[in-house]
Design a protein around this motif. Structure first.
Motif, PDB file in Angstrom:
ATOM      1  N   LEU A 325       0.781  -1.057   0.048  1.00 11.58           N
ATOM      2  CA  LEU A 325      -0.045   0.081   0.181  1.00 11.58           C
ATOM      3  C   LEU A 325       0.757   1.378  -0.195  1.00 11.58           C
ATOM      4  O   LEU A 325       0.390   2.344   0.332  1.00 11.58           O
ATOM      5  CB  LEU A 325      -1.170   0.180   1.249  1.00 11.58           C
ATOM      6  N   LYS A 326       2.232   1.007   0.181  1.00 16.26           N
ATOM      7  CA  LYS A 326       2.997   2.110   0.043  1.00 16.26           C
ATOM      8  C   LYS A 326       2.955   3.143   1.187  1.00 16.26           C
ATOM      9  O   LYS A 326       2.659   4.416   0.954  1.00 16.26           O
ATOM     10  CB  LYS A 326       3.047   2.960  -1.189  1.00 16.26           C
ATOM     11  N   GLN A 414      -5.286  14.705  -1.320  1.00 19.20           N
ATOM     12  CA  GLN A 414      -4.975  15.483  -2.407  1.00 19.20           C
ATOM     13  C   GLN A 414      -5.308  17.113  -1.978  1.00 19.20           C
ATOM     14  O   GLN A 414      -6.124  17.151  -1.058  1.00 19.20           O
ATOM     15  CB  GLN A 414      -5.241  15.112  -3.758  1.00 19.20           C
ATOM     16  N   THR A 415      -4.710  17.992  -2.685  1.00 17.89           N
ATOM     17  CA  THR A 415      -5.119  19.293  -2.664  1.00 17.89           C
ATOM     18  C   THR A 415      -6.435  19.619  -2.586  1.00 17.89           C
ATOM     19  O   THR A 415      -6.809  20.624  -1.733  1.00 17.89           O
ATOM     20  CB  THR A 415      -4.401  20.150  -3.509  1.00 17.89           C
ATOM     21  N   ASP A 416      -7.180  19.114  -3.496  1.00 21.49           N
ATOM     22  CA  ASP A 416      -8.674  19.499  -3.578  1.00 21.49           C
ATOM     23  C   ASP A 416      -9.750  18.718  -2.641  1.00 21.49           C
ATOM     24  O   ASP A 416     -10.765  18.936  -2.762  1.00 21.49           O
ATOM     25  CB  ASP A 416      -9.203  19.147  -5.156  1.00 21.49           C
ATOM     26  N   GLY A 417      -8.856  18.070  -1.505  1.00 17.32           N
ATOM     27  CA  GLY A 417      -9.723  17.439  -0.661  1.00 17.32           C
ATOM     28  C   GLY A 417     -10.052  16.046  -0.847  1.00 17.32           C
ATOM     29  O   GLY A 417     -10.717  15.233   0.047  1.00 17.32           O
ATOM     30  N   THR A 418      -9.942  15.566  -2.249  1.00 17.00           N
ATOM     31  CA  THR A 418     -10.216  14.194  -2.438  1.00 17.00           C
ATOM     32  C   THR A 418      -8.991  13.221  -1.967  1.00 17.00           C
ATOM     33  O   THR A 418      -7.831  13.508  -1.514  1.00 17.00           O
ATOM     34  CB  THR A 418     -10.241  13.915  -4.083  1.00 17.00           C
ATOM     35  N   VAL A 419      -9.301  11.891  -2.098  1.00 20.72           N
ATOM     36  CA  VAL A 419      -8.177  10.787  -1.450  1.00 20.72           C
ATOM     37  C   VAL A 419      -7.982   9.825  -2.685  1.00 20.72           C
ATOM     38  O   VAL A 419      -9.029   9.361  -3.170  1.00 20.72           O
ATOM     39  CB  VAL A 419      -8.768  10.157  -0.433  1.00 20.72           C
ATOM     40  N   ARG A 420      -6.683   9.614  -3.006  1.00 27.24           N
ATOM     41  CA  ARG A 420      -6.287   8.831  -4.097  1.00 27.24           C
ATOM     42  C   ARG A 420      -6.310   7.498  -3.487  1.00 27.24           C
ATOM     43  O   ARG A 420      -5.918   7.132  -2.537  1.00 27.24           O
ATOM     44  CB  ARG A 420      -4.744   9.323  -4.613  1.00 27.24           C
ATOM     45  N   ILE A 421      -6.582   6.233  -4.513  1.00 23.75           N
ATOM     46  CA  ILE A 421      -6.900   5.007  -4.174  1.00 23.75           C
ATOM     47  C   ILE A 421      -5.276   4.459  -4.404  1.00 23.75           C
ATOM     48  O   ILE A 421      -4.857   4.873  -5.298  1.00 23.75           O
ATOM     49  CB  ILE A 421      -7.780   4.162  -4.708  1.00 23.75           C
ATOM     50  N   PRO A 422      -4.722   3.823  -3.323  1.00 26.58           N
ATOM     51  CA  PRO A 422      -3.290   3.194  -3.637  1.00 26.58           C
ATOM     52  C   PRO A 422      -3.597   2.178  -4.958  1.00 26.58           C
ATOM     53  O   PRO A 422      -4.682   1.458  -5.044  1.00 26.58           O
ATOM     54  CB  PRO A 422      -3.119   2.287  -2.273  1.00 26.58           C
ATOM     55  N   ASP A 423      -2.641   2.033  -5.776  1.00 26.37           N
ATOM     56  CA  ASP A 423      -2.445   1.130  -6.936  1.00 26.37           C
ATOM     57  C   ASP A 423      -2.913  -0.216  -6.406  1.00 26.37           C
ATOM     58  O   ASP A 423      -3.743  -0.925  -7.036  1.00 26.37           O
ATOM     59  CB  ASP A 423      -1.259   1.437  -7.597  1.00 26.37           C
TER      60      ASP A 423
END
Length: 453
Positions: A325-326, A414-423
């Motif tokens: 998951l880094k 992320q800057t815009d308040g969203t969350v990136r899903i781990p690859d």
């Protein structure tokens, strides 16, 4: 539980190990020496009387055979029998008292465990991953969760009370994805057998893994038709599990495994329930310390000579989830004063949480040696021996799902308040790569007064 013969033979060593743990040997051991001496003296005296009685029984038989009066000798044998029974009862009572003492003594730390008083004396033995750098001030998971509409504390409090949470939409999906991901890695790549155990256990099971009687107040006990009696634990009692370690370890309670079955490695997903009785005022925000949470647990049953190597393997298996998951983490070797009751050696894995700017425990990986096996009577039969022996048990979180959820939300914001899903999780999220705000109306208080309908 420690072996009685071991404690008797190495009492000074046991006392020193207890001091290393920050425990008072006198308070834990009590009158161990006098009780043990009393027990052995009673057993020895009873054995001597038994030998005398056997000789008198032979004399009674001889007298009867020769037609002589055996009344006096028979009366003497009855007197000896009564004395023997009294001595055996006294020895049995002393043994129960010794067992009660052994039940409250924690496991003894291995020599490799650093001596210390608290978490501040733990030793960092490994650090992995780069702590993420943000161009903005990272938020905590409780702020992010509510802003994204995926975490709801108000409604959880309404339906259950404090220290519960509701996951909505992608928040619930992320939790489910993590469970599937962890189970797949541990079964497909690490060779664990998946188990789905009951989420309620009896008192014997909690005794076997060391939660009872010492930690009863940290557990949720179900009140049955017999009612609740503090300090009284019945076979018919049921408790909500604090961790899958309890039912999974007790799968083999009162059993003897063949050596060919070892090492047996099991993995289980379960919800976990803890009263958190001793943590009042700690981690009251967010989902770090909840009454109910999800966890994927790793449990091993192994030969004593293999347990140290298996401990390292189990810890590496838990670390593999964080690395896939880094998520940056560190491995800490717990000192004597910070170890769990049943553990002989524990590694804590601590994940970096940028929203709180600290490392937080996400897994404890412990070697219990024979401590749990003796309490639960779990043995194995060595190939070269006819007599069975106690095996060693180990376990660790692989991982605590809720805290992994927290780590992803905070590390991948992320800057815009969203969350990136781990690859690594994208396939488990159906190809979704980002968690975006979910439109869910905030909870409103019910209308009151004349206008209420």
């Amino acid at each position: 539980m420690l072996d009685l013969a071991f404690v008797r033979a190495g009492l000074e060593q046991v006392e020193q190990k207890l001091r290393d743990r920050g425990q008072d040997p006198a308070a834990l051991l009590g009158d161990f020496r006098s009780l043990d001496q009393n027990r052995r003296e009673r057993i020895t005296e009873a054995e001597q009387l038994k030998a005398q009685r056997n000789k008198l029984s032979e004399e009674v038989a001889r007298l009867k055979k020769s037609g002589q009066d055996a009344t006096a000798v028979m009366e003497e044998t009855r007197t000896l029998k009564a004395r023997m029974e009294a001595l055996e009862a006294a020895a049995s009572e002393a043994e129960e008292q010794l067992r009660a003492i052994l039940m409250r003594i924690p496991n003894l730390p291995q020599e490799s465990v650093p001596v210390g008083a608290s978490e501040h004396d733990n030793a960092e033995v490994k650090r992995w991953g780069e702590v993420p750098q943000f161009s903005f001030t990272p938020k905590s998971h409780w702020d992010l969760g509510e802003q994204l509409g995926i975490l709801d504390f108000e409604r959880a409090a309404k339906i259950s009370g404090a220290r519960f949470s509701v996951y909505w939409g992608d928040g619930a999906r992320l939790e489910r994805a993590l469970i599937g991901f962890m189970l797949d890695i541990h079964t497909r790549e690490h060779g664990y057998t998946e188990v789905l155990p009951p989420f309620m256990v009896n008192s014997k099971s909690l005794f076997g893994t060391g939660q009872l009687p010492k930690f009863a107040e940290d557990l949720f006990r179900c009140v049955d038709e017999q009612g609740y009696e503090p300090g009284v634990y019945r076979d018919s009692d049921h408790w909500l599990i604090p961790t899958a370690e309890v039912p999974v370890t007790n799968l083999y309670r009162d059993e003897t495994l063949d050596e060919a079955q070892l090492t047996t490695s099991l993995v289980a997903y379960t919800p976990c329930f803890r009263s958190e009785a001793g943590s009042y005022g700690k981690d009251v925000r967010g989902i770090i310390r909840q009454h109910q949470f999800q966890k994927v647990e790793l449990v091993k049953f192994t030969r004593p000579e293999d347990s140290e190597a298996e401990h390292e393997k189990l810890t590496a298996h838990a670390e593999a989830i964080l690395e896939r998951l880094k998520l940056p983490y560190r491995r800490m070797l717990l000192c004597t004063g910070d170890m769990g009751f049943s553990s002989a050696k524990t590694y804590d894995l601590e994940v970096w949480l940028p929203g709180q700017s600290l490392y937080r425990e996400i897994s404890s990986c412990s070697n219990f040696e024979a401590f749990q096996a003796r309490r639960a009577n779990i043995r194995y039969r060595p190939r070269s021996q006819s007599k069975s022996a106690l095996l060693h048990t180990l376990n660790g979180s692989g991982l605590a799902v809720g805290r992994t959820w927290v780590a992803i939300v905070e590390n991948y914001q992320q800057t815009d308040g969203t969350v990136r899903i781990p690859d690594a999780l994208v396939p488990y999220m159906g190809g979704q790569t980002v968690i975006e705000p979910r439109m869910e109306p905030r909870m409103k208080q019910p209308a009151t007064g004349a206008g209420a309908k």
